[in-house]
Design a protein around this motif. Sequence first.
Motif, PDB file in Angstrom:
ATOM      1  N   PHE A 235      -0.064  38.575  57.961  1.00 15.59           N
ATOM      2  CA  PHE A 235      -0.583  37.850  59.116  1.00 15.59           C
ATOM      3  C   PHE A 235       0.259  36.608  59.415  1.00 15.59           C
ATOM      4  O   PHE A 235       0.512  36.292  60.578  1.00 15.59           O
ATOM      5  CB  PHE A 235      -2.037  37.466  58.879  1.00 15.59           C
ATOM      6  CG  PHE A 235      -2.678  36.805  60.050  1.00 15.59           C
ATOM      7  CD1 PHE A 235      -2.874  37.496  61.231  1.00 15.59           C
ATOM      8  CD2 PHE A 235      -3.093  35.491  59.983  1.00 15.59           C
ATOM      9  CE1 PHE A 235      -3.471  36.881  62.332  1.00 15.59           C
ATOM     10  CE2 PHE A 235      -3.692  34.871  61.069  1.00 15.59           C
ATOM     11  CZ  PHE A 235      -3.872  35.570  62.239  1.00 15.59           C
ATOM     12  N   LEU A 236       0.714  35.918  58.373  1.00 11.99           N
ATOM     13  CA  LEU A 236       1.529  34.723  58.589  1.00 11.99           C
ATOM     14  C   LEU A 236       2.928  35.062  59.101  1.00 11.99           C
ATOM     15  O   LEU A 236       3.457  34.375  59.977  1.00 11.99           O
ATOM     16  CB  LEU A 236       1.644  33.921  57.295  1.00 11.99           C
ATOM     17  CG  LEU A 236       0.400  33.165  56.860  1.00 11.99           C
ATOM     18  CD1 LEU A 236       0.619  32.538  55.485  1.00 11.99           C
ATOM     19  CD2 LEU A 236       0.040  32.096  57.867  1.00 11.99           C
ATOM     20  N   LEU A 237       3.524  36.105  58.544  1.00  7.57           N
ATOM     21  CA  LEU A 237       4.918  36.410  58.861  1.00  7.57           C
ATOM     22  C   LEU A 237       5.075  37.373  60.036  1.00  7.57           C
ATOM     23  O   LEU A 237       6.099  37.340  60.713  1.00  7.57           O
ATOM     24  CB  LEU A 237       5.615  36.981  57.626  1.00  7.57           C
ATOM     25  CG  LEU A 237       5.642  36.054  56.407  1.00  7.57           C
ATOM     26  CD1 LEU A 237       6.272  36.756  55.217  1.00  7.57           C
ATOM     27  CD2 LEU A 237       6.366  34.760  56.723  1.00  7.57           C
ATOM     28  N   ALA A 238       4.098  38.238  60.250  1.00  5.71           N
ATOM     29  CA  ALA A 238       4.216  39.243  61.315  1.00  5.71           C
ATOM     30  C   ALA A 238       2.952  39.283  62.165  1.00  5.71           C
ATOM     31  O   ALA A 238       2.545  40.352  62.620  1.00  5.71           O
ATOM     32  CB  ALA A 238       4.491  40.608  60.696  1.00  5.71           C
TER      33      ALA A 238
ATOM     34  N   LEU B 156      -5.666  43.617  41.489  1.00 11.89           N
ATOM     35  CA  LEU B 156      -5.202  44.452  42.598  1.00 11.89           C
ATOM     36  C   LEU B 156      -5.781  43.993  43.936  1.00 11.89           C
ATOM     37  O   LEU B 156      -5.064  43.952  44.950  1.00 11.89           O
ATOM     38  CB  LEU B 156      -5.569  45.911  42.348  1.00 11.89           C
ATOM     39  CG  LEU B 156      -4.814  46.584  41.194  1.00 11.89           C
ATOM     40  CD1 LEU B 156      -5.362  47.976  40.945  1.00 11.89           C
ATOM     41  CD2 LEU B 156      -3.328  46.640  41.497  1.00 11.89           C
ATOM     42  N   ASN B 157      -7.048  43.617  43.956  1.00 15.71           N
ATOM     43  CA  ASN B 157      -7.651  43.156  45.210  1.00 15.71           C
ATOM     44  C   ASN B 157      -7.057  41.830  45.670  1.00 15.71           C
ATOM     45  O   ASN B 157      -6.851  41.632  46.866  1.00 15.71           O
ATOM     46  CB  ASN B 157      -9.168  43.044  45.065  1.00 15.71           C
ATOM     47  CG  ASN B 157      -9.841  44.362  45.295  1.00 15.71           C
ATOM     48  OD1 ASN B 157      -9.678  44.968  46.340  1.00 15.71           O
ATOM     49  ND2 ASN B 157     -10.582  44.826  44.307  1.00 15.71           N
TER      50      ASN B 157
ATOM     51  N   LEU C 172      -3.397  38.866  49.223  1.00 11.36           N
ATOM     52  CA  LEU C 172      -2.156  38.103  49.403  1.00 11.36           C
ATOM     53  C   LEU C 172      -1.219  38.814  50.378  1.00 11.36           C
ATOM     54  O   LEU C 172      -0.629  38.174  51.254  1.00 11.36           O
ATOM     55  CB  LEU C 172      -1.473  37.892  48.054  1.00 11.36           C
ATOM     56  CG  LEU C 172      -0.155  37.136  48.070  1.00 11.36           C
ATOM     57  CD1 LEU C 172      -0.375  35.702  48.534  1.00 11.36           C
ATOM     58  CD2 LEU C 172       0.476  37.159  46.697  1.00 11.36           C
ATOM     59  N   ALA C 173      -1.086  40.133  50.237  1.00 13.73           N
ATOM     60  CA  ALA C 173      -0.222  40.891  51.148  1.00 13.73           C
ATOM     61  C   ALA C 173      -0.723  40.816  52.586  1.00 13.73           C
ATOM     62  O   ALA C 173       0.072  40.652  53.524  1.00 13.73           O
ATOM     63  CB  ALA C 173      -0.136  42.347  50.689  1.00 13.73           C
ATOM     64  N   ALA C 174      -2.033  40.924  52.782  1.00 18.68           N
ATOM     65  CA  ALA C 174      -2.589  40.834  54.136  1.00 18.68           C
ATOM     66  C   ALA C 174      -2.382  39.436  54.714  1.00 18.68           C
ATOM     67  O   ALA C 174      -2.063  39.291  55.899  1.00 18.68           O
ATOM     68  CB  ALA C 174      -4.070  41.192  54.117  1.00 18.68           C
ATOM     69  N   SER C 175      -2.553  38.418  53.884  1.00 19.93           N
ATOM     70  CA  SER C 175      -2.346  37.044  54.357  1.00 19.93           C
ATOM     71  C   SER C 175      -0.893  36.812  54.733  1.00 19.93           C
ATOM     72  O   SER C 175      -0.598  36.211  55.772  1.00 19.93           O
ATOM     73  CB  SER C 175      -2.760  36.049  53.275  1.00 19.93           C
ATOM     74  OG  SER C 175      -4.120  36.190  52.977  1.00 19.93           O
TER      75      SER C 175
ATOM     76  N   PHE D 231     -12.052  38.443  58.551  1.00 12.37           N
ATOM     77  CA  PHE D 231     -11.789  39.535  57.618  1.00 12.37           C
ATOM     78  C   PHE D 231     -11.244  39.017  56.290  1.00 12.37           C
ATOM     79  O   PHE D 231     -11.700  39.437  55.222  1.00 12.37           O
ATOM     80  CB  PHE D 231     -10.799  40.539  58.230  1.00 12.37           C
ATOM     81  CG  PHE D 231     -10.126  41.405  57.207  1.00 12.37           C
ATOM     82  CD1 PHE D 231     -10.817  42.426  56.581  1.00 12.37           C
ATOM     83  CD2 PHE D 231      -8.804  41.183  56.860  1.00 12.37           C
ATOM     84  CE1 PHE D 231     -10.197  43.226  55.629  1.00 12.37           C
ATOM     85  CE2 PHE D 231      -8.181  41.966  55.913  1.00 12.37           C
ATOM     86  CZ  PHE D 231      -8.877  42.994  55.291  1.00 12.37           C
ATOM     87  N   LEU D 232     -10.290  38.118  56.334  1.00 12.26           N
ATOM     88  CA  LEU D 232      -9.714  37.581  55.100  1.00 12.26           C
ATOM     89  C   LEU D 232     -10.766  36.826  54.283  1.00 12.26           C
ATOM     90  O   LEU D 232     -10.834  36.976  53.063  1.00 12.26           O
ATOM     91  CB  LEU D 232      -8.528  36.658  55.416  1.00 12.26           C
ATOM     92  CG  LEU D 232      -7.277  37.332  55.959  1.00 12.26           C
ATOM     93  CD1 LEU D 232      -6.229  36.283  56.318  1.00 12.26           C
ATOM     94  CD2 LEU D 232      -6.714  38.343  54.988  1.00 12.26           C
ATOM     95  N   GLY D 233     -11.580  36.038  54.947  1.00  9.95           N
ATOM     96  CA  GLY D 233     -12.639  35.309  54.242  1.00  9.95           C
ATOM     97  C   GLY D 233     -13.688  36.228  53.660  1.00  9.95           C
ATOM     98  O   GLY D 233     -14.117  36.056  52.508  1.00  9.95           O
ATOM     99  N   PHE D 234     -14.103  37.236  54.419  1.00 12.64           N
ATOM    100  CA  PHE D 234     -15.096  38.186  53.939  1.00 12.64           C
ATOM    101  C   PHE D 234     -14.556  38.988  52.761  1.00 12.64           C
ATOM    102  O   PHE D 234     -15.261  39.221  51.776  1.00 12.64           O
ATOM    103  CB  PHE D 234     -15.520  39.112  55.076  1.00 12.64           C
ATOM    104  CG  PHE D 234     -16.570  40.109  54.686  1.00 12.64           C
ATOM    105  CD1 PHE D 234     -17.873  39.702  54.460  1.00 12.64           C
ATOM    106  CD2 PHE D 234     -16.247  41.449  54.542  1.00 12.64           C
ATOM    107  CE1 PHE D 234     -18.846  40.618  54.094  1.00 12.64           C
ATOM    108  CE2 PHE D 234     -17.208  42.377  54.172  1.00 12.64           C
ATOM    109  CZ  PHE D 234     -18.512  41.954  53.945  1.00 12.64           C
TER     110      PHE D 234
END
Length: 80
Positions: A28-31, A16-17, A22-25, A57-60
Amino acid sequence: MGLVVMRSFFLWCTILNYGILLAASLAFLLAGDFIYRLHRRWFALERESFDAAFYFFLGFYKICILVFCLVPWLALLIVG
Protein backbone atom coordinates in the motif's frame (compact mmCIF):
# COMPACT_ATOMS: atom_id res chain seq x y z
CA MET A 1 -2.47 -32.41 20.32
CA GLY A 2 0.24 -31.54 22.79
CA LEU A 3 0.97 -28.22 24.40
CA VAL A 4 4.29 -27.89 22.57
CA VAL A 5 2.65 -28.47 19.19
CA MET A 6 -0.07 -25.92 19.93
CA ARG A 7 2.48 -23.33 21.06
CA SER A 8 4.50 -23.90 17.90
CA PHE A 9 1.37 -23.65 15.76
CA PHE A 10 0.28 -20.32 17.24
CA LEU A 11 3.81 -18.93 17.10
CA TRP A 12 4.13 -19.71 13.38
CA CYS A 13 0.60 -18.53 12.75
CA THR A 14 1.48 -15.20 14.36
CA ILE A 15 4.75 -14.86 12.45
CA LEU A 16 3.17 -15.66 9.08
CA ASN A 17 0.19 -13.36 9.64
CA TYR A 18 2.43 -10.46 10.67
CA GLY A 19 4.48 -11.12 7.53
CA ILE A 20 1.32 -10.86 5.42
CA LEU A 21 0.34 -7.68 7.27
CA LEU A 22 3.79 -6.20 6.64
CA ALA A 23 3.65 -7.13 2.94
CA ALA A 24 0.19 -5.58 2.56
CA SER A 25 1.32 -2.42 4.34
CA LEU A 26 4.42 -2.12 2.17
CA ALA A 27 2.40 -2.77 -0.98
CA PHE A 28 0.00 0.00 0.00
CA LEU A 29 2.84 2.41 0.78
CA LEU A 30 4.95 1.64 -2.28
CA ALA A 31 2.30 0.78 -4.89
CA GLY A 32 -0.84 2.43 -3.55
CA ASP A 33 -1.65 4.15 -6.84
CA PHE A 34 -1.37 0.89 -8.79
CA ILE A 35 -3.59 -0.95 -6.29
CA TYR A 36 -6.13 1.89 -6.43
CA ARG A 37 -6.25 1.87 -10.25
CA LEU A 38 -6.64 -1.91 -10.25
CA HIS A 39 -9.59 -1.80 -7.87
CA ARG A 40 -11.12 1.23 -9.53
CA ARG A 41 -11.82 -0.96 -12.57
CA TRP A 42 -14.18 -3.09 -10.48
CA PHE A 43 -15.58 -0.60 -7.94
CA ALA A 44 -16.58 3.04 -8.19
CA LEU A 45 -14.49 4.38 -5.30
CA GLU A 46 -12.92 7.74 -4.73
CA ARG A 47 -9.31 7.76 -3.59
CA GLU A 48 -10.19 8.91 -0.07
CA SER A 49 -12.74 6.11 0.32
CA PHE A 50 -10.25 3.55 -0.97
CA ASP A 51 -7.57 4.74 1.46
CA ALA A 52 -10.02 4.61 4.36
CA ALA A 53 -11.19 1.10 3.42
CA PHE A 54 -7.64 -0.18 3.09
CA TYR A 55 -6.64 1.43 6.38
CA PHE A 56 -9.67 -0.20 8.03
CA PHE A 57 -8.67 -3.56 6.55
CA LEU A 58 -5.13 -3.27 7.91
CA GLY A 59 -6.39 -2.32 11.37
CA PHE A 60 -9.00 -5.08 11.43
CA TYR A 61 -6.46 -7.65 10.26
CA LYS A 62 -4.02 -6.53 12.97
CA ILE A 63 -6.68 -6.90 15.66
CA CYS A 64 -7.61 -10.36 14.34
CA ILE A 65 -3.95 -11.43 14.50
CA LEU A 66 -3.71 -10.20 18.08
CA VAL A 67 -6.93 -11.90 19.21
CA PHE A 68 -6.67 -15.19 17.34
CA CYS A 69 -2.90 -15.80 17.13
CA LEU A 70 -0.78 -13.77 19.53
CA VAL A 71 -2.99 -13.93 22.63
CA PRO A 72 -3.48 -17.74 22.43
CA TRP A 73 0.28 -18.17 21.99
CA LEU A 74 0.97 -15.99 25.02
CA ALA A 75 -1.67 -17.85 27.04
CA LEU A 76 -0.05 -21.18 26.15
CA LEU A 77 3.34 -19.79 27.16
CA ILE A 78 1.93 -18.78 30.55
CA VAL A 79 0.16 -22.11 31.07
CA GLY A 80 3.15 -24.18 29.97
